[in-house]
Structures are given as structure tokens and as C-alpha cells.
Design an enzyme around this catalytic site. Structure first.
Site, PDB file in Angstrom:
ATOM      1  N   ASP A  90     -33.401  69.619   8.963  1.00 47.55           N
ATOM      2  CA  ASP A  90     -33.867  68.619   8.169  1.00 47.55           C
ATOM      3  C   ASP A  90     -33.110  68.388   6.839  1.00 47.55           C
ATOM      4  OD1 ASP A  90     -35.499  66.733   6.963  1.00 47.55           O
ATOM      5  OD2 ASP A  90     -37.253  68.050   6.678  1.00 47.55           O
ATOM      6  N   ASP A 263     -42.751  67.216  14.760  1.00 45.49           N
ATOM      7  CA  ASP A 263     -42.613  68.653  14.090  1.00 45.49           C
ATOM      8  C   ASP A 263     -43.778  68.903  13.174  1.00 45.49           C
ATOM      9  OD1 ASP A 263     -41.135  66.716  12.308  1.00 45.49           O
ATOM     10  OD2 ASP A 263     -41.657  68.751  11.081  1.00 45.49           O
ATOM     11  N   CYS A 301     -55.068  80.012  29.528  1.00 45.42           N
ATOM     12  CA  CYS A 301     -53.955  79.754  28.817  1.00 45.42           C
ATOM     13  C   CYS A 301     -53.028  80.848  28.799  1.00 45.42           C
ATOM     14  CB  CYS A 301     -54.424  79.801  27.275  1.00 45.42           C
ATOM     15  SG  CYS A 301     -52.845  79.639  26.032  1.00 45.42           S
ATOM     16  N   CYS A 303     -50.690  82.213  27.026  1.00 43.48           N
ATOM     17  CA  CYS A 303     -49.922  82.999  26.157  1.00 43.48           C
ATOM     18  C   CYS A 303     -50.449  84.328  25.827  1.00 43.48           C
ATOM     19  CB  CYS A 303     -50.288  82.019  24.806  1.00 43.48           C
ATOM     20  SG  CYS A 303     -51.713  82.575  24.014  1.00 43.48           S
ATOM     21  N   CYS A 306     -54.250  85.069  24.726  1.00 45.08           N
ATOM     22  CA  CYS A 306     -55.217  84.701  25.805  1.00 45.08           C
ATOM     23  C   CYS A 306     -55.228  85.654  26.702  1.00 45.08           C
ATOM     24  CB  CYS A 306     -55.216  83.404  26.102  1.00 45.08           C
ATOM     25  SG  CYS A 306     -55.509  82.066  24.777  1.00 45.08           S
ATOM     26  N   HIS A 332     -50.445  81.538  20.120  1.00 48.68           N
ATOM     27  CA  HIS A 332     -51.314  80.666  20.702  1.00 48.68           C
ATOM     28  C   HIS A 332     -51.158  79.123  20.443  1.00 48.68           C
ATOM     29  CE1 HIS A 332     -54.754  78.787  22.859  1.00 48.68           C
ATOM     30  NE2 HIS A 332     -55.183  78.352  21.674  1.00 48.68           N
TER      31      HIS A 332
HETATM   32 ZN   LIG Z   1     -53.349  81.002  24.458  1.00 47.64          ZN
END
Ligand SMILES: [Zn+2]
Length: 400
Positions: A90, A263, A301, A303, A306, A332
């Protein structure tokens, strides 16, 4: 030839692949923000594992600290920060608004005053492109001059005209090759100025075009109207990037209008406050309701937070002030927005985007109506920046 290949369309929404020197970006894409060459608290391999194809780094902050010379000596941002995927840098234009008390603008350049040590950094449009190239960004952004929400029409028009002159100067010095240069259209909140700015920027043949100066505190319907007006004037074959946006509903609304890239600092900033982004709204883990809740944050999920931990454990980490809590929620939240974009890509590919969007929004509304878990009030940095903050009131503080 455009760096974007559009693979599927559903209404105005599209899905595709953007080629960069460090690999492809699947679009629509969410880009986690690594202001200081790190997505806060996450290792680059973790960022990738969360589903992110590309990260955003801020040339303005990095030029001030640690300095472009060092990063160049290290072999560029990719090797300096250990991320081998695409990087968008940026230019610092946003800081002209967000840090307006410590910046000055004249026709030739923008002057920033370092918040770290007070040194002055004067950046012309040519410098902005050159600095980002030295940093090694795969996608570099033109220097633009956004205006704050509430600015008068004269100010907005003057800044837009300057943005156009600066865009032409950036285009002039960009050598081309496989480093992509994106223009940024402005226009304030006037539809005809928005359309004219998009046409002007489109005429300069950039590799991609960002819609700038929105999500700065204006009503959502105005933001959507201004985006639609801008997009209508942009070339269909170039990627379109909406700068700074991070809630599920807003992202899907912009995908529906034909935006390809986003973003926001929201995933990591929310994580720091103990808030998890979920399909049912935000879970605020400091709440007592989660003390004995042994379910994962979000069932299914993938991730690490989780897969391996419970809400009760995460709540415990925040209660005990353990930094693992921040890290796990960051993982997450980045995975959540990446999954949202993956869902959008799949839905567009099979012609079911509006249904996907309606289902996603209905689930969020349902959680909101039940009042059980959605809570937007817990994160003051989100809703209203603390006194002395350099953010524009009402924004998500997208550049950190
Ligand atoms: Zn998660």
C-alpha cells in the site's frame, strides 16, 4: 494482457485467478494485513494454512521502520518476512487521511512525519512506486489522496484531480514487467465525480484498479452506490480492489457488485480484543456465558483453534492474559474470512452466489435477532477509535 483470468460469472460477481510474480491469487480474495511485515502474531506458514493467498504490507510504515534500505539488503519483503506468496504493498495514501495531523500534501508530494521519531518522509508519486518496487511488492499501488467522510465537495474534487495527476505520474515511471501497478479511483461521494474518476483511472491502463476513499464512515447504502458507480466505468478484464472492508455482509455485497479483492485489519484486531468472527456473528469470549462452553468456536471450522480447543479454553486464555488466545483467534478469524471468500468463489462458479449470500446474511441476522451471541459493542477500536487515535471515525482502521 490482463493478469486476471475470469473463470466464472454470476450476475456482476465473478471468480478467477490473478497471476503475480509469486503465484496466483484466487478471487474474490481477502488479503490479511501485515502492516509491519507481519500479520500480527502469525507465522507466514500459518497465514497460508488459514487460506490466504496474498498479504498486504504497508510501504509507508516499512519505509519509516525498519527502512527500505534494510529490507532491500535482506532481498526484499518476501525473504525479509518469510512469506513467499504474493504481496500487495500500500502506498501510504490512506495515511494522508488517517494521520492527517502529521501529514502535509502539495502538488509534488506528500510529507509524512514519523510517529516513531518525528523524522520527515517526503514521498512523491514517483517515490511511492520506486519505494514499493524496492520493497519487492508484487502489486504496487499508486499514491492517491483520499478525503475524510464529511469533506466538502470542493476539497473532494481537488483531491480527486490531484489523485489523477499523481496516477499519471506513477504510470509514467512504472517499468512494467511482472510487477503489477494498480491505480486508485476516488471521487468522494458525488456520483458523477465517482464515475469521472473511474473513467480517468481506467484510461491509464493500469494492471488493476482500486476503489478508494470509501468505508470511511459513510452509510452502507451510500458506500454500495458509490462502488457500483465506480465499477460500472472500470474495464471488465482488470482486477478490482475495494480498499479496507472486513465484515461478512459488506464483503459479499461488494462481491455482488463485481469486486475481486479486499483487505482489512479486522481479523487480527478483533482477535486482540477476544472477539471471534463466526457465521453466527461475533463471539465475545470474555463473556461469562463461555466459561463452561466446551464446544469449539465453530463446529466444522478446520482452523487450529477450532480443531483442538474449546470456547472455554479460549476464554480462559483471555482471562489469564495468555498470548496464545490472541494467536488462536487471529488464526480463526483469518480462516473465517478466507473461508467466506472460498464459499463465494464456489457459489459463483456454480451460479448460486445470490443464494449463498442470502443464506449467509440470514444466518447472521438470525444470530442478531436471538441476541445470544452477536455483540458488536465489545470492541471499542472497531466502533469508535479511542481518543488520540489516528483513525477516521467510524472506519475499521484498515491500515492499522
Ligand atoms: Zn476456526
Amino acid at each position: 494482457m490482463s493478469a486476471l483470468t475470469v473463470d466464472g460469472r454470476d450476475g456482476a460477481a465473478r471468480t478467477g485467478r490473478l497471476r503475480t510474480a509469486h503465484g496466483e491469487v484466487r478471487t474474490p480474495a481477502f488479503m490479511p494485513v501485515g502492516t509491519h511485515a507481519t500479520v500480527k502474531s502469525l507465522d507466514p506458514d500459518e497465514v497460508r494454512a488459514c487460506g490466504a493467498d496474498i498479504v498486504l504490507c504497508n510501504a509507508y510504515h516499512l519505509a519509516l521502520r525498519p527502512g527500505v534500505d534494510l529490507i532491500e539488503r535482506a532481498g526484499g519483503l518476501h525473504s525479509f518476512m518469510g512469506w513467499q506468496g504474493p504481496i500487495l504493498t500500500d502506498s501510504g495514501g490512506f495515511q494522508l487521511v488517517s494521520l492527517s495531523r502529521v501529514t502535509a500534501v502539495d502538488e509534488d508530494a506528500a510529507t509524512f512525519v514519523s510517529p516513531y521519531d518525528g523524522t520527515r518522509l517526503r514521498v512523491s508519486p514517483e517515490d511511492a512506486v520506486g519505494l514499493q518496487a524496492r520493497l519487492g511488492g508484487d502489486i504496487v499501488m499508486c499514491l492517491d489522496q483520499p478525503v475524510a467522510w464529511g469533506s466538502d465537495a470542493t476539497t473532494a474534487l481537488a483531491a480527486t484531480a490531484r489523485t489523477h495527476r499523481w496516477a499519471a505520474r506513477c504510470r509514467e515511471v512504472h517499468p512494467g514487467g511482472d510487477r503489477l501497478l494498480f491505480g486508485i479511483c476516488q471521487g468522494g461521494f458525488d456520483a458523477s465525480a465517482r464515475a469521472a474518476s473511474a473513467r480517468k483511472i481506467a484510461s491509464l491502463d493500469f494492471d488493476g484498479i482500486a476503489v478508494g476513499g470509501l468505508s470511511v464512515g459513510e452509510p452502507v447504502d451510500l458506500m454500495e452506490a458509490m462502488t457500483a458507480t465506480s465499477v460500472a466505468e472500470l474495464p471488465d478484464d482488470r482486477p478490482r480492489y475495494f480498499m479496507g472492508l472486513g465484515t461478512d455482509n459488506e464483503l459479499l455485497a461488494m462481491v455482488a457488485l463485481g469486486i475481486d479483492m479486499f483487505d482489512c485489519v479486522a481479523p487480527t484486531r478483533l482477535a486482540r480484543t477476544g472477539a471471534a468472527m463466526t457465521p453466527d456473528g461475533r463471539l465475545v469470549l470474555r463473556r461469562a456465558a463461555f466459561r463452561d462452553d466446551l464446544r469449539p468456536l465453530v463446529e466444522g471450522c478446520p482452523c487450529p483453534a477450532c480443531r483442538r480447543f474449546s470456547r472455554a479454553y479460549l476464554r480462559h486464555l483471555f482471562a489469564a492474559g495468555e498470548i496464545l488466545g490472541h494467536r488462536l483467534l487471529s488464526l480463526h478469524n483469518v480462516a473465517h474470512l478466507s473461508a467466506l471468500m472460498a464459499g463465494a468463489r464456489n457459489a459463483i462458479g456454480r451460479g448460486g452466489f445470490e443464494s449463498f449470500r442470502a443464506t449467509t446474511e440470514a444466518r447472521l441476522r438470525g444470530a442478531d435477532a436471538s441476541g445470544s451471541e452477536l455483540d458488536d459493542s465489545v470492541s471499542p477500536p472497531y466502533a469508535s477509535p479511542p481518543a488520540g487515535s489516528a483513525q477516521i471515525p467510524g472506519t475499521l482502521g484498515r491500515r492499522g
